[in-house]
Enzyme design. Structure first.
Site, mmCIF file in Angstrom:
data_model
loop_
_atom_site.group_PDB
_atom_site.id
_atom_site.type_symbol
_atom_site.label_atom_id
_atom_site.label_comp_id
_atom_site.label_asym_id
_atom_site.label_seq_id
_atom_site.Cartn_x
_atom_site.Cartn_y
_atom_site.Cartn_z
ATOM 1 N N HIS A 64 9.271 -3.449 3.462
ATOM 2 C CA HIS A 64 8.914 -3.652 2.058
ATOM 3 C C HIS A 64 10.152 -3.948 1.210
ATOM 4 O O HIS A 64 10.132 -4.796 0.327
ATOM 5 C CB HIS A 64 8.246 -2.405 1.475
ATOM 6 C CG HIS A 64 6.962 -2.019 2.135
ATOM 7 N ND1 HIS A 64 6.859 -0.920 2.950
ATOM 8 C CD2 HIS A 64 5.728 -2.579 2.093
ATOM 9 C CE1 HIS A 64 5.606 -0.811 3.385
ATOM 10 N NE2 HIS A 64 4.899 -1.805 2.873
ATOM 11 N N GLY A 108 4.962 -9.897 3.723
ATOM 12 C CA GLY A 108 5.661 -9.803 4.998
ATOM 13 C C GLY A 108 4.916 -10.533 6.104
ATOM 14 O O GLY A 108 3.695 -10.445 6.209
ATOM 15 N N GLU A 109 5.683 -11.218 6.942
ATOM 16 C CA GLU A 109 5.076 -11.929 8.073
ATOM 17 C C GLU A 109 4.569 -10.974 9.146
ATOM 18 O O GLU A 109 3.858 -11.399 10.053
ATOM 19 C CB GLU A 109 6.093 -12.906 8.674
ATOM 20 C CG GLU A 109 6.358 -14.088 7.754
ATOM 21 C CD GLU A 109 7.288 -15.119 8.351
ATOM 22 O OE1 GLU A 109 7.398 -16.210 7.764
ATOM 23 O OE2 GLU A 109 7.916 -14.852 9.402
ATOM 24 N N LYS A 110 4.945 -9.721 9.073
ATOM 25 C CA LYS A 110 4.347 -8.701 9.948
ATOM 26 C C LYS A 110 2.830 -8.841 9.943
ATOM 27 O O LYS A 110 2.180 -8.745 10.989
ATOM 28 C CB LYS A 110 4.764 -7.311 9.450
ATOM 29 C CG LYS A 110 3.927 -6.159 9.965
ATOM 30 C CD LYS A 110 4.297 -5.801 11.365
ATOM 31 C CE LYS A 110 3.621 -4.536 11.875
ATOM 32 N NZ LYS A 110 2.669 -3.867 11.031
ATOM 33 N N ASP A 111 2.253 -9.054 8.767
ATOM 34 C CA ASP A 111 0.818 -9.321 8.656
ATOM 35 C C ASP A 111 0.616 -10.834 8.550
ATOM 36 O O ASP A 111 0.246 -11.355 7.501
ATOM 37 C CB ASP A 111 0.246 -8.590 7.438
ATOM 38 C CG ASP A 111 0.335 -7.085 7.596
ATOM 39 O OD1 ASP A 111 -0.331 -6.537 8.491
ATOM 40 O OD2 ASP A 111 1.106 -6.452 6.850
ATOM 41 N N SER A 148 6.431 -0.547 10.153
ATOM 42 C CA SER A 148 5.065 -0.392 9.659
ATOM 43 C C SER A 148 4.900 1.008 9.119
ATOM 44 O O SER A 148 5.466 1.970 9.678
ATOM 45 C CB SER A 148 4.058 -0.619 10.802
ATOM 46 O OG SER A 148 2.785 -0.125 10.425
ATOM 47 N N MET A 200 0.838 -1.192 0.000
ATOM 48 C CA MET A 200 0.000 0.000 0.000
ATOM 49 C C MET A 200 0.878 1.249 0.000
ATOM 50 O O MET A 200 0.427 2.333 0.376
ATOM 51 C CB MET A 200 -0.944 -0.025 1.201
ATOM 52 C CG MET A 200 -1.881 -1.258 1.163
ATOM 53 S SD MET A 200 -3.422 -1.058 2.051
ATOM 54 C CE MET A 200 -2.807 -0.789 3.709
#
Lengths: 279, 279
Positions: free
Chosen positions: A38, A148-151, A186, A31
């Protein structure tokens, strides 16, 4: 030279020339408001693909909160410069009407793994994600997609959708990238005040401590409750959740019996932070 | 020699070899019990593609009526012989568990065009269609898909889904094939008794007469009501619908102001016949 493309018709032509030469296309859906998290996806895509498309689309369909959508940071010139530096072939940045033209009527829904956690606190979020990701996979015809594993939950939802709809793409999850103090990168972090920013790493630190305790045999529910209390006491706001779940299916766990993930969503000021770690 | 393939993994390998040679793949999705209507699709696919896959899968997800599912005719050996004769490259005939393995959780829904007519009388039908067609498109990676206009609304739903999800495939609608007496070919026709079979063409005949009257300026509602009465009087059973709709969006029409389709669903004994014609 990164080529900026805004329509799916033009993107399809570009991809067709690559495909005719047998090239493997990698896509990194974003996004925008790109950060090092990223860029780690972009570098992985570069390694694993012949051509790389980064998409930037702030997808209204996945925002249940209009205010969050309005405040979502946007800076395409800055993003483009970062992508140029990494040798990205195409930045695909369509407008809202290009993605959702008049008459648009199709929704992709994933039940089960999309329902708890983010799904419970952000109604409609994962329908928006699954739908737009389906569209981006169709538009890019990529063979590899990097997330990404963040999400973490998003990755599980996308993997489920890809498997269920037999989409000819491989989903490659990539580790969360953190600031030196442990805060997960983030795009929303820029909205933290200096004081909030100083507090923010406490979330990850307490999650790590709780994970260590649970791995050492401490009871799950009590350990998580204590971690929430400690994080709140440090100055965080409302909790959405802090839970231990099975890693893939995100089913509830009362004890550590299979590969697990600890997932959190909590407010700090008016910014909602999420994070997750292996347990 | 038509190769029979039962798993998506094997199909994907097959298709990959074709794609490497730059071949265009055409797919004809069917539920088997093949008749000349299907074969006209196969011949069109043969003309417009380098390789042709016919899929046979009686999709439980699109049957709202368990009895209809149980009674749906199945005859794979006969079907295979027909496909061999037309030089079809692959018959893809997966089992239910191959298409819907344990943990399957994704649904593709199309609103609007899927809601009236069949959508109203067969709840969940078009979700089943859109989902399985998405899967078949992913499995076959075909560039062209051939559908019969006999299922006019289905064609509109699939076209909408393909456009909305940017599926890289072209949907080719093909004209309804009819028996000499005008009855639209359908796998369900074999379930008609000889008496019912003799009556069945009356549906198409009265629809044609009504269409001609409407084109000549007769009022829509009254003309359709009279046609329903005439068809019922001939010995048909319950009506689901006889309606005039816009051809693409299937919006209701009270007068003939744009390209239109007349669509019917009516019982003859316990067989539900559908048909549609241009007006």
């Amino acid at each position: 030279m990164t080529q900026v493309i805004r329509t799916s018709a033009e993107l399809r032509e570009k991809v067709a020339t690559w495909k005719r030469s047998g090239m493997l296309v990698g896509v990194v859906p974003t996004m925008g408001a790109l950060h090092d998290g990223h860029m780690s996806l972009v570098r992985e895509a570069r390694k694993q693909s012949d051509r790389v498309i980064v998409t930037i689309f702030v997808n209204p369909m996945q925002f249940n909160n209009k205010d969050d959508l309005a405040k979502y940071p946007r800076n395409e010139d800055h993003d483009l410069a970062l992508l140029e530096a990494e040798g990205v072939d195409v930045l695909f940045a369509p407008g809202v009407h290009e993605v959702y033209p008049d008459g648009f009527a199709t929704v992709v829904s994933v039940s089960g793994v999309s329902e708890p956690l983010e799904g419970a606190f952000r109604p409609g979020h994962f329908e928006g994600v699954a739908t737009v990701v389906s569209k981006l996979f169709g538009m890019t015809q990529a063979g590899r997609a990097f997330f990404g594993e963040k999400d973490w939950q998003q990755v599980q939802v996308v993997k489920r959708m890809v498997e269920d709809l037999n989409v000819p793409i491989r989903v490659i999850p990539c580790p969360t990238i953190r600031e030196d103090d442990g805060l997960a990168m983030s795009s929303r972090n820029v909205r933290l005040s200096p004081e909030e920013r100083a507090l923010a790493p406490k979330l990850y630190a307490e999650m790590q401590a709780a994970a260590e305790a649970i791995r050492a045999g401490a009871p799950v529910a009590e350990t998580l409750a204590a971690a929430k209390t400690a994080i709140s006491a440090a100055g965080f706001g409302d909790w959405d959740y802090l839970e231990l779940r099975t890693a893939d299916g995100l089913r509830p766990m009362t004890e550590l019996s299979e590969p697990a993930r600890m997932l959190a969503a909590v407010y700090l000021g008016d910014v909602r932070l999420i994070d997750n770690i292996a347990v």
